[in-house]
Design a protein around this motif. Sequence first.
Motif, PDB file in Angstrom:
ATOM      1  N   ARG A 115      73.558  62.756  21.564  1.00  0.00           N
ATOM      2  CA  ARG A 115      74.122  62.861  22.488  1.00  0.00           C
ATOM      3  C   ARG A 115      73.235  63.654  24.189  1.00  0.00           C
ATOM      4  NH1 ARG A 115      74.725  66.237  17.566  1.00  0.00           N
ATOM      5  NH2 ARG A 115      75.850  66.070  15.772  1.00  0.00           N
ATOM      6  N   SER A 116      72.806  64.066  23.626  1.00  0.00           N
ATOM      7  CA  SER A 116      71.652  64.121  25.132  1.00  0.00           C
ATOM      8  C   SER A 116      70.892  62.709  26.056  1.00  0.00           C
ATOM      9  CB  SER A 116      70.551  64.785  25.157  1.00  0.00           C
ATOM     10  OG  SER A 116      70.245  65.430  25.824  1.00  0.00           O
ATOM     11  N   LEU A 117      71.025  61.648  25.194  1.00  0.00           N
ATOM     12  CA  LEU A 117      70.686  60.631  26.009  1.00  0.00           C
ATOM     13  C   LEU A 117      72.472  59.982  26.602  1.00  0.00           C
ATOM     14  CD1 LEU A 117      68.151  58.921  23.975  1.00  0.00           C
ATOM     15  CD2 LEU A 117      67.429  59.338  26.259  1.00  0.00           C
ATOM     16  N   ALA A 118      73.052  60.492  25.774  1.00  0.00           N
ATOM     17  CA  ALA A 118      74.805  59.395  26.171  1.00  0.00           C
ATOM     18  C   ALA A 118      75.090  60.489  27.263  1.00  0.00           C
ATOM     19  CB  ALA A 118      75.139  59.258  25.047  1.00  0.00           C
ATOM     20  N   ALA A 119      74.645  61.894  27.366  1.00  0.00           N
ATOM     21  CA  ALA A 119      75.419  62.629  28.373  1.00  0.00           C
ATOM     22  C   ALA A 119      74.402  62.312  29.626  1.00  0.00           C
ATOM     23  CB  ALA A 119      74.721  64.051  28.096  1.00  0.00           C
ATOM     24  N   GLY A 120      73.383  61.868  29.344  1.00  0.00           N
ATOM     25  CA  GLY A 120      72.682  61.895  31.123  1.00  0.00           C
ATOM     26  C   GLY A 120      71.605  62.772  31.122  1.00  0.00           C
ATOM     27  N   GLY A 121      70.586  62.910  29.777  1.00  0.00           N
ATOM     28  CA  GLY A 121      69.526  63.770  29.445  1.00  0.00           C
ATOM     29  C   GLY A 121      68.544  63.179  29.225  1.00  0.00           C
ATOM     30  N   LEU A 162      66.462  70.847  37.017  1.00  0.00           N
ATOM     31  CA  LEU A 162      67.254  71.231  35.999  1.00  0.00           C
ATOM     32  C   LEU A 162      66.984  70.039  35.061  1.00  0.00           C
ATOM     33  CD1 LEU A 162      70.251  73.073  37.579  1.00  0.00           C
ATOM     34  CD2 LEU A 162      69.441  73.701  35.928  1.00  0.00           C
ATOM     35  N   LEU A 163      67.325  69.059  35.564  1.00  0.00           N
ATOM     36  CA  LEU A 163      66.897  67.376  35.098  1.00  0.00           C
ATOM     37  C   LEU A 163      65.264  67.469  34.067  1.00  0.00           C
ATOM     38  CD1 LEU A 163      67.548  64.074  36.926  1.00  0.00           C
ATOM     39  CD2 LEU A 163      64.984  64.505  35.620  1.00  0.00           C
ATOM     40  N   ALA A 164      64.851  68.363  35.183  1.00  0.00           N
ATOM     41  CA  ALA A 164      63.317  67.566  33.808  1.00  0.00           C
ATOM     42  C   ALA A 164      63.338  69.197  32.982  1.00  0.00           C
ATOM     43  CB  ALA A 164      63.019  68.864  34.827  1.00  0.00           C
ATOM     44  N   ARG A 165      64.014  69.860  32.890  1.00  0.00           N
ATOM     45  CA  ARG A 165      64.461  70.324  31.943  1.00  0.00           C
ATOM     46  C   ARG A 165      64.924  69.938  31.003  1.00  0.00           C
ATOM     47  NH1 ARG A 165      64.264  75.479  35.877  1.00  0.00           N
ATOM     48  NH2 ARG A 165      62.073  76.236  34.951  1.00  0.00           N
ATOM     49  N   GLY A 166      65.763  68.459  31.267  1.00  0.00           N
ATOM     50  CA  GLY A 166      66.188  67.822  29.633  1.00  0.00           C
ATOM     51  C   GLY A 166      68.087  67.842  29.983  1.00  0.00           C
ATOM     52  N   HIS A 167      67.994  68.602  31.272  1.00  0.00           N
ATOM     53  CA  HIS A 167      70.318  69.597  31.510  1.00  0.00           C
ATOM     54  C   HIS A 167      70.312  68.110  31.461  1.00  0.00           C
ATOM     55  CE1 HIS A 167      69.795  73.375  30.408  1.00  0.00           C
ATOM     56  NE2 HIS A 167      68.743  73.092  31.392  1.00  0.00           N
ATOM     57  N   SER A 168      71.757  67.397  31.019  1.00  0.00           N
ATOM     58  CA  SER A 168      72.434  66.751  30.932  1.00  0.00           C
ATOM     59  C   SER A 168      73.070  66.762  32.224  1.00  0.00           C
ATOM     60  CB  SER A 168      73.549  66.044  29.636  1.00  0.00           C
ATOM     61  OG  SER A 168      73.981  67.546  30.423  1.00  0.00           O
ATOM     62  N   LYS A 184      75.958  63.573  40.344  1.00  0.00           N
ATOM     63  CA  LYS A 184      75.776  61.792  39.658  1.00  0.00           C
ATOM     64  C   LYS A 184      74.553  61.361  40.717  1.00  0.00           C
ATOM     65  CE  LYS A 184      78.398  60.113  35.182  1.00  0.00           C
ATOM     66  NZ  LYS A 184      79.414  59.456  35.546  1.00  0.00           N
ATOM     67  N   ASP A 185      75.311  60.978  42.463  1.00  0.00           N
ATOM     68  CA  ASP A 185      75.280  61.006  43.470  1.00  0.00           C
ATOM     69  C   ASP A 185      74.032  61.249  43.757  1.00  0.00           C
ATOM     70  OD1 ASP A 185      77.621  59.493  43.275  1.00  0.00           O
ATOM     71  OD2 ASP A 185      78.687  60.833  44.884  1.00  0.00           O
ATOM     72  N   GLN A 186      73.715  62.719  43.658  1.00  0.00           N
ATOM     73  CA  GLN A 186      72.114  63.805  44.230  1.00  0.00           C
ATOM     74  C   GLN A 186      71.372  63.441  43.260  1.00  0.00           C
ATOM     75  OE1 GLN A 186      74.119  67.542  43.397  1.00  0.00           O
ATOM     76  NE2 GLN A 186      74.564  68.122  45.329  1.00  0.00           N
ATOM     77  N   VAL A 187      71.327  62.894  41.323  1.00  0.00           N
ATOM     78  CA  VAL A 187      70.628  62.439  40.622  1.00  0.00           C
ATOM     79  C   VAL A 187      69.623  61.324  41.580  1.00  0.00           C
ATOM     80  CG1 VAL A 187      69.677  61.484  38.713  1.00  0.00           C
ATOM     81  CG2 VAL A 187      70.795  63.485  38.758  1.00  0.00           C
ATOM     82  N   LYS A 197      62.386  54.844  39.388  1.00  0.00           N
ATOM     83  CA  LYS A 197      63.452  54.216  38.622  1.00  0.00           C
ATOM     84  C   LYS A 197      64.671  55.001  37.448  1.00  0.00           C
ATOM     85  CE  LYS A 197      62.157  49.386  38.759  1.00  0.00           C
ATOM     86  NZ  LYS A 197      61.512  48.433  38.617  1.00  0.00           N
ATOM     87  N   SER A 198      63.581  56.580  37.542  1.00  0.00           N
ATOM     88  CA  SER A 198      64.284  57.432  36.285  1.00  0.00           C
ATOM     89  C   SER A 198      64.596  58.474  35.788  1.00  0.00           C
ATOM     90  CB  SER A 198      63.317  56.534  33.831  1.00  0.00           C
ATOM     91  OG  SER A 198      62.252  57.185  34.322  1.00  0.00           O
ATOM     92  N   ARG A 199      65.424  59.295  35.141  1.00  0.00           N
ATOM     93  CA  ARG A 199      64.662  60.740  34.942  1.00  0.00           C
ATOM     94  C   ARG A 199      63.746  60.996  34.679  1.00  0.00           C
ATOM     95  NH1 ARG A 199      70.470  62.371  34.825  1.00  0.00           N
ATOM     96  NH2 ARG A 199      70.587  64.057  33.604  1.00  0.00           N
ATOM     97  N   VAL A 200      63.406  60.612  33.348  1.00  0.00           N
ATOM     98  CA  VAL A 200      61.699  60.831  32.921  1.00  0.00           C
ATOM     99  C   VAL A 200      60.696  60.875  34.024  1.00  0.00           C
ATOM    100  CG1 VAL A 200      59.988  60.197  31.194  1.00  0.00           C
ATOM    101  CG2 VAL A 200      62.581  59.967  30.253  1.00  0.00           C
TER     102      VAL A 200
END
Length: 216
Positions: A115-121, A162-168, A184-187, A197-200
């Motif tokens: 679920r987290s992956l699908a939500a962009g986490g 927040l992204l680095a803490r795993g939030h979607s 999404k634009d800010q990310v 290239k990636s959130r990770v």
Amino acid sequence: MLKVIIVDDEALIRSGFELILSAVDDIEVVATCDGVQAVRVVTERRPDVVLLDIRMPGKDGLAVLRELQALDCPPTVAVLTTFDADEYIAAALRLGAAGFLLKDTDPEQLPHIVRSLAAGGLVLSDKISPKVIAGYLGDRPDAEAVGSIRELTDRETEVLRLLARGHSNGEIAAALYSSVGTVKDQVSSVLAKLGVKSRVEAAIIAQRARLLDDPC
């Protein structure tokens, strides 16, 4: 209903993951296959999330990931591994993997992870995270990570934290009283400014810069 494909050369692993995920109401495993069949099956079934083994005979996970990322609408891909110091981790990160988890991940956590992956986490196994942070971008000193973050606006820095803490994206939007579209634009802007290239990858830079030491 979230659609998932499991790619692994071991039928037992595929069956086990399918059994766990099929037990919840909001996730459907639409296919399981090995690496050779993966790109064709993903193209036909169009899943939201792919759980991809990194080491497979015939066609390994990196080759599959590279081809999946070249699709017009690539799915979110998390890499499966049995090795907490897998030498393929950095390469998979650069190819756009959204996370890494060990095959012995707690079964109760697997639906939440999907679920987290699908939500962009993003997802990093606790056993993998220290190895990734210590070894990935090893040629970039912490000072450079700090310098990269200084290129961000204040709001982009909040988004990165927040992204680095795993939030979607949805969770970030709620925390910042913003819209998902704006987040999404800010990310996208954060990733571009950090040159990743990636959130990770962005999360790792945030951790190397000790951004997560600061309060939210």
